[in-house]
Enzyme design. Structure first.
Site, PDB file in Angstrom:
ATOM      1  N   HIS A   1       0.866  -1.176   0.011  1.00  0.00           N
ATOM      2  CA  HIS A   1       0.063   0.096  -0.218  1.00  0.00           C
ATOM      3  C   HIS A   1       0.856   1.261   0.017  1.00  0.00           C
ATOM      4  O   HIS A   1       2.148   1.255   0.311  1.00  0.00           O
ATOM      5  CB  HIS A   1      -1.111   0.075   1.339  1.00  0.00           C
ATOM      6  CG  HIS A   1      -1.657   1.160   1.537  1.00  0.00           C
ATOM      7  ND1 HIS A   1      -1.521   2.315   2.246  1.00  0.00           N
ATOM      8  CD2 HIS A   1      -2.946   1.415   0.744  1.00  0.00           C
ATOM      9  CE1 HIS A   1      -2.387   3.325   2.049  1.00  0.00           C
ATOM     10  NE2 HIS A   1      -3.303   2.501   1.405  1.00  0.00           N
TER      11      HIS A   1
ATOM     12  N   VAL B   1       1.514   3.776   1.804  1.00  0.00           N
ATOM     13  CA  VAL B   1       2.057   4.181   3.076  1.00  0.00           C
ATOM     14  C   VAL B   1       3.390   3.128   3.629  1.00  0.00           C
ATOM     15  O   VAL B   1       4.009   3.414   4.260  1.00  0.00           O
ATOM     16  CB  VAL B   1       1.518   4.301   4.227  1.00  0.00           C
ATOM     17  CG1 VAL B   1       0.368   5.633   3.913  1.00  0.00           C
ATOM     18  CG2 VAL B   1       0.757   3.148   4.765  1.00  0.00           C
ATOM     19  N   LYS B   2       3.529   1.987   2.857  1.00  0.00           N
ATOM     20  CA  LYS B   2       4.281   0.930   3.168  1.00  0.00           C
ATOM     21  C   LYS B   2       5.903   1.261   2.820  1.00  0.00           C
ATOM     22  O   LYS B   2       6.283   1.956   1.938  1.00  0.00           O
ATOM     23  CB  LYS B   2       4.062  -0.401   2.963  1.00  0.00           C
ATOM     24  CG  LYS B   2       2.549  -0.943   3.256  1.00  0.00           C
ATOM     25  CD  LYS B   2       2.405  -0.822   4.776  1.00  0.00           C
ATOM     26  CE  LYS B   2       1.229  -1.453   5.214  1.00  0.00           C
ATOM     27  NZ  LYS B   2      -0.025  -0.940   4.966  1.00  0.00           N
ATOM     28  N   ASN B   3       6.725   0.335   3.495  1.00  0.00           N
ATOM     29  CA  ASN B   3       8.333   0.843   2.946  1.00  0.00           C
ATOM     30  C   ASN B   3       8.574   0.457   1.468  1.00  0.00           C
ATOM     31  O   ASN B   3       9.331   1.367   1.129  1.00  0.00           O
ATOM     32  CB  ASN B   3       9.015  -0.411   3.936  1.00  0.00           C
ATOM     33  CG  ASN B   3       9.178  -0.057   5.533  1.00  0.00           C
ATOM     34  OD1 ASN B   3       8.291   0.644   6.063  1.00  0.00           O
ATOM     35  ND2 ASN B   3      10.110  -0.793   6.134  1.00  0.00           N
ATOM     36  N   ILE B   4       7.945  -0.455   1.014  1.00  0.00           N
ATOM     37  CA  ILE B   4       8.027  -0.571  -0.523  1.00  0.00           C
ATOM     38  C   ILE B   4       6.472  -0.386  -0.864  1.00  0.00           C
ATOM     39  O   ILE B   4       5.644  -1.042  -0.300  1.00  0.00           O
ATOM     40  CB  ILE B   4       8.497  -1.826  -0.885  1.00  0.00           C
ATOM     41  CG1 ILE B   4      10.112  -2.050  -0.520  1.00  0.00           C
ATOM     42  CG2 ILE B   4       8.330  -1.872  -2.273  1.00  0.00           C
ATOM     43  CD1 ILE B   4      10.631  -3.148  -0.859  1.00  0.00           C
TER      44      ILE B   4
END
Length: 413
Positions: A194, A196-199
């Site tokens: 998603h 907002v995730k790290n990737i």
């Protein structure tokens, strides 16, 4: 100063990958998805990786793959995002919620008490990127007394011969458990990509398979690729490359494949993740800890111990001794200073829908305790030193002002 909570990392390499996809004139599932799956296998050491359009759809598919159905139970932590339980409900099964430990992860002792003859799976959540106690959970699901309770009702369940362990690894790509990627410590680990995730792939997820030897992970990968494309035995890319136009529908599948235009974003990011993006997140987390540790109200988040290291997805600041309402006042102060913060998470039993079907937060006291004093601070590679210092200074001011105010009220009363 205005500091957003978690904007996506978009540099020139991301733009170049997306443009390359557009120039290729192939934007749905194709070579970029396959390349991303390969990169994920390399990063995690997993035996297979299947990219899909979200964590939630991936979890629903894997529960269905295992034969989870109406009348079955799946154990989940009460402290998680709603998708952890909704994927179970969308299979017709019952989420059995249990409380968490002080490090936000599911309590293995509570899991043991919740297991019945109806239990088919455990969904263990790596909150904030911090891995669960996988050794304890794996020991539990292999306990002969626990296995006596397991009633297999599908081909996959009979092959497994026990409760399946699925890691809700939405936050934890890059996390480490005893020297190896934490994804290897469960039968299945599902990441979220998603925004907002790290990737990120804007929306998306990936299912990592590390199934027991009785399963052929490559065969299961091929099956799941068909499952994620309506059960169709020939995908659009294969047909476009000159394969026979004739296709068949082999079983009732889902339509949850990831398109190349999304995979392109994640492909550019994952190639920078171990050497640039993850170290930058860690650097910010360490600075937060160093500065806040000077104050007695700071409850340090679990980031690294002798067995585990976080993926530094979130920085869950907790303030000792405050109430939920007091926490909200601190958040309002930070927002007034242009710092967007968040809370991870509102425990599921506090949400309207889950309350309406019988869950009560009173049954999960530690979940509420952790939630009531938690504030997620911004942590992402684009943050500058000046911005990090500004967040630290204003967070300290917000908490100190609140504590002084509380002391004055106590003295006056």
């Amino acid at each position: 100063m205005n500091i957003p909570f978690s904007p996506p990392f978009i540099d020139q390499s991301v733009i170049d990958q997306v443009v390359d996809t557009l120039h290729s004139k192939w934007i749905t599932s194709g070579p970029k998805v396959k390349a991303l799956e390969t990169e994920i296998m390399n990063l995690t050491g997993s035996k297979a990786a299947v990219c899909v359009n979200s964590w939630t759809s991936g979890a629903i598919m894997m529960l269905k793959w295992f034969g989870v159905k109406e009348g079955d139970e799946v154990i989940v932590p009460a402290y998680s995002y709603c998708a952890t339980a909704l994927c179970v409900l969308n299979c017709g099964a019952t989420p059995v919620m249990v409380d968490v430990l002080d490090d936000f992860t599911i309590d293995p002792k509570k899991i043991k008490k919740a297991i019945t003859s109806k239990t088919k799976a455990i969904l263990a959540v790596d909150i904030a990127g911090w891995p669960c106690h996988y050794d304890s959970i794996n020991k539990l699901i292999r306990d002969p007394d626990i296995n006596k309770l397991f009633v297999p009702e599908s081909e996959k369940q009979a092959a497994m011969g026990r409760i399946i362990l699925i890691a809700d690894a939405a936050h934890s790509i890059g996390a480490i458990y005893k020297g190896v990627p934490s994804a290897q410590k469960s039968d299945i680990a599902i990441f979220s990509f998603h925004a907002v995730k790290n990737i990120t792939t804007a929306e998306g997820g990936c299912i990592c398979l590390n199934l027991p030897v009785i399963f052929n992970n490559k065969d299961e990968y091929n099956f799941l690729k068909i499952f994620s494309l309506n059960g169709q035995n020939r995908d659009a890319f294969a047909k476009a490359m000159g394969a026979n136009w004739r296709y068949d529908i082999l079983f009732k599948g889902l339509k949850i494949n990831m398109p190349d235009i999304c995979a392109a974003v994640g492909l550019a990011q994952i190639r920078q993740y171990p050497t640039l993006l993850l170290p930058l997140r860690k650097k910010i987390a360490m600075k937060y800890c160093r500065m806040f540790s000077m104050f007695p109200w700071f409850i340090p988040p679990a980031l690294k111990d002798r067995n585990r290291e976080s993926s530094y997805h979130l920085f869950p600041l907790r303030v000792k001794g405050i109430t939920e309402a007091e926490r909200d006042e601190i958040i309002d102060f930070l927002l007034s200073k242009g710092i967007v913060v968040n809370v991870h998470f509102i425990p599921m039993p506090m949400l309207t829908y889950f309350k309406s079907i019988g869950y009560d937060i009173e049954d999960y006291p530690n979940s509420y305790k952790q939630y009531s004093c938690e504030i997620s601070l911004p942590i992402y590679p684009q943050l500058t030193n000046v911005e990090v210092d500004y967040i630290i200074e204003n967070t300290i001011e917000a908490v100190q002002l609140h504590l002084e105010k509380s002391n004055l009220i106590e003295i006056a009363s």
